[in-house]
Design a protein around this motif. Structure first.
Motif, PDB file in Angstrom:
ATOM      1  N   GLY A  55      26.606  18.485  10.099  1.00  0.00           N
ATOM      2  CA  GLY A  55      25.215  18.821  10.740  1.00  0.00           C
ATOM      3  C   GLY A  55      24.646  17.714  11.413  1.00  0.00           C
ATOM      4  N   ARG A  56      23.448  17.576  10.933  1.00  0.00           N
ATOM      5  CA  ARG A  56      22.642  16.497  11.539  1.00  0.00           C
ATOM      6  C   ARG A  56      22.865  15.318  11.738  1.00  0.00           C
ATOM      7  N   GLY A  57      23.783  14.511  10.410  1.00  0.00           N
ATOM      8  CA  GLY A  57      24.236  13.317  10.929  1.00  0.00           C
ATOM      9  C   GLY A  57      23.329  12.048  10.593  1.00  0.00           C
ATOM     10  N   SER A  58      22.172  12.232   9.969  1.00  0.00           N
ATOM     11  CA  SER A  58      21.266  11.196   9.704  1.00  0.00           C
ATOM     12  C   SER A  58      22.016  10.032   8.929  1.00  0.00           C
ATOM     13  N   ASN A  59      22.746  10.369   7.882  1.00  0.00           N
ATOM     14  CA  ASN A  59      23.536   9.596   7.160  1.00  0.00           C
ATOM     15  C   ASN A  59      24.515   8.894   7.953  1.00  0.00           C
ATOM     16  N   GLY A  73      27.529  14.619   4.376  1.00  0.00           N
ATOM     17  CA  GLY A  73      27.109  15.996   4.680  1.00  0.00           C
ATOM     18  C   GLY A  73      28.122  16.691   5.172  1.00  0.00           C
ATOM     19  N   MET A 103      30.142  19.899   4.692  1.00  0.00           N
ATOM     20  CA  MET A 103      30.029  20.930   3.728  1.00  0.00           C
ATOM     21  C   MET A 103      31.210  21.926   3.376  1.00  0.00           C
ATOM     22  N   ILE A 157      28.605  11.441  -0.299  1.00  0.00           N
ATOM     23  CA  ILE A 157      27.229  11.205  -0.989  1.00  0.00           C
ATOM     24  C   ILE A 157      26.511  12.599  -1.032  1.00  0.00           C
ATOM     25  N   HIS A 158      25.788  12.808  -2.356  1.00  0.00           N
ATOM     26  CA  HIS A 158      25.418  13.668  -2.875  1.00  0.00           C
ATOM     27  C   HIS A 158      23.910  13.818  -3.072  1.00  0.00           C
ATOM     28  N   PRO A 159      22.896  14.618  -2.673  1.00  0.00           N
ATOM     29  CA  PRO A 159      21.651  14.477  -2.775  1.00  0.00           C
ATOM     30  C   PRO A 159      20.840  14.899  -4.247  1.00  0.00           C
ATOM     31  N   LEU A 209      16.355  11.310   1.125  1.00  0.00           N
ATOM     32  CA  LEU A 209      17.161  10.942   2.169  1.00  0.00           C
ATOM     33  C   LEU A 209      16.857   9.324   2.533  1.00  0.00           C
ATOM     34  N   GLU A 224      19.124   7.712   0.482  1.00  0.00           N
ATOM     35  CA  GLU A 224      20.532   8.057   0.915  1.00  0.00           C
ATOM     36  C   GLU A 224      21.021   6.968   2.040  1.00  0.00           C
TER      37      GLU A 224
HETATM   38  C1  GAR Z   1      22.239  14.853   3.029  1.00  0.00           C
HETATM   39  O1  GAR Z   1      21.194  14.879   2.271  1.00  0.00           O
HETATM   40  C2  GAR Z   1      23.496  14.906   1.930  1.00  0.00           C
HETATM   41  O2  GAR Z   1      23.507  14.134   0.831  1.00  0.00           O
HETATM   42  C3  GAR Z   1      23.879  16.448   1.485  1.00  0.00           C
HETATM   43  O3  GAR Z   1      23.523  16.678   3.171  1.00  0.00           O
HETATM   44  C4  GAR Z   1      22.687  16.265   3.571  1.00  0.00           C
HETATM   45  C5  GAR Z   1      23.160  15.847   5.164  1.00  0.00           C
HETATM   46  O4  GAR Z   1      22.094  15.203   5.880  1.00  0.00           O
HETATM   47  N1  GAR Z   1      25.187  16.552   1.148  1.00  0.00           N
HETATM   48  C6  GAR Z   1      25.392  17.639   0.418  1.00  0.00           C
HETATM   49  O5  GAR Z   1      24.743  18.327   0.150  1.00  0.00           O
HETATM   50  C7  GAR Z   1      26.965  17.362   0.089  1.00  0.00           C
HETATM   51  N2  GAR Z   1      27.239  18.684  -0.946  1.00  0.00           N
HETATM   52  P1  GAR Z   1      22.672  14.352   7.142  1.00  0.00           P
HETATM   53  O6  GAR Z   1      23.521  15.270   8.079  1.00  0.00           O
HETATM   54  O7  GAR Z   1      21.631  13.976   7.929  1.00  0.00           O
HETATM   55  O8  GAR Z   1      23.467  13.119   6.834  1.00  0.00           O
END
Ligand code: GAR
Length: 210
Positions: free
Chosen positions: A10-14, A89, A91, A109-111, A172, A175
């Motif tokens: 998804g978004r990819g902020s990490n 992220g 999923m 990484i897990h929130p 976040l 993270e």
């Molecule tokens: C993050 O908060 C990550 O910890 C979570 O998804 C988000 C992705 O955000 N991961 C999970 O829930 C894994 N089961 P990002 O795409 O902006 O990095």
């Protein structure tokens, strides 16, 4: 440098935080590849803007054939000479076979502050449970979902009036601090898996990055 692949959905902020950290010449990992299981992941654009090869291996066409999807994923990783897989992220739950193939060489990484709140909707569940501390965890990936040995964690307070979005944003931000540090430790060997436990040579605070 260890050649790392970042897997996103998804978004990819990490991913963005990892890209920023990896710009430092002394950073021990090279982000050599970004793979998404969704063609519409915004993180793909972040990767391309940073000049990192970004590819889509769609999971949807494989349906329930998880091994088939992972074979496609594994082929891309092998072709790129990847030594370390970073789930940012991502999923999709990976099969035991894939996880075993990358044992000690795949981090996630897990929130939440594992072992509390594995799985989805962690922030809503933390609020519902009334915990006063919440946070995030980077761990080596093992077959049990969100169960792997912990490399780094950061805690944040749950504040009066928090809703899911406010709490998610506070987590976040952490993270984005601990993931680049944990990846650096894993890439350099300062954090490694030995006998199912994490050995940490990292000097700072034993992996607690609050
Ligand atoms: C993050 O908060 C990550 O910890 C979570 O998804 C988000 C992705 O955000 N991961 C999970 O829930 C894994 N089961 P990002 O795409 O902006 O990095």
């Amino acid at each position: 440098k260890r050649r790392a692949a970042v897997l996103i959905s998804g978004r990819g902020s990490n991913l963005g935080a990892l890209i920023a950290a990896a710009r430092h010449p002394a950073y021990p990992a090279e982000l050599a590849l970004v793979l998404s299981n969704r063609a519409d992941a915004a993180g793909l654009d972040r990767a391309r803007e940073a000049g990192i090869p970004a590819e889509v291996v769609e999971s949807r066409p494989f349906g329930r054939d998880r091994a088939g999807f992972e074979a496609a994923l594994g082929a891309r990783l092998e072709a790129a000479g990847i030594g370390l897989v970073v789930l940012a992220g991502f999923m999709r739950v990976l099969t035991e076979g894939f996880v075993a193939a990358w044992a000690g060489r795949m981090i996630n990484i897990h929130p939440s502050l594992l072992p509390a709140f594995p799985g989805l909707d962690t922030h809503a569940r933390a609020l519902a449970a009334g915990v006063r501390l919440h946070g995030c965890t980077v761990h080596f990936v093992t077959p049990g979902v969100d169960e792997g040995p912990i490399i780094a964690q950061a805690a944040v307070p749950v504040l009066p009036g928090d809703d899911e979005a406010a709490l998610a944003a506070r987590v976040l931000a952490q993270e984005h601090r601990i993931f680049p540090a944990a990846l650096a430790w894993a890439a350099s060997g300062a954090a490694r898996l030995e006998g199912g436990r994490v050995v940490l040579d990292a000097p700072m605070a034993g992996g607690a990055l609050a």
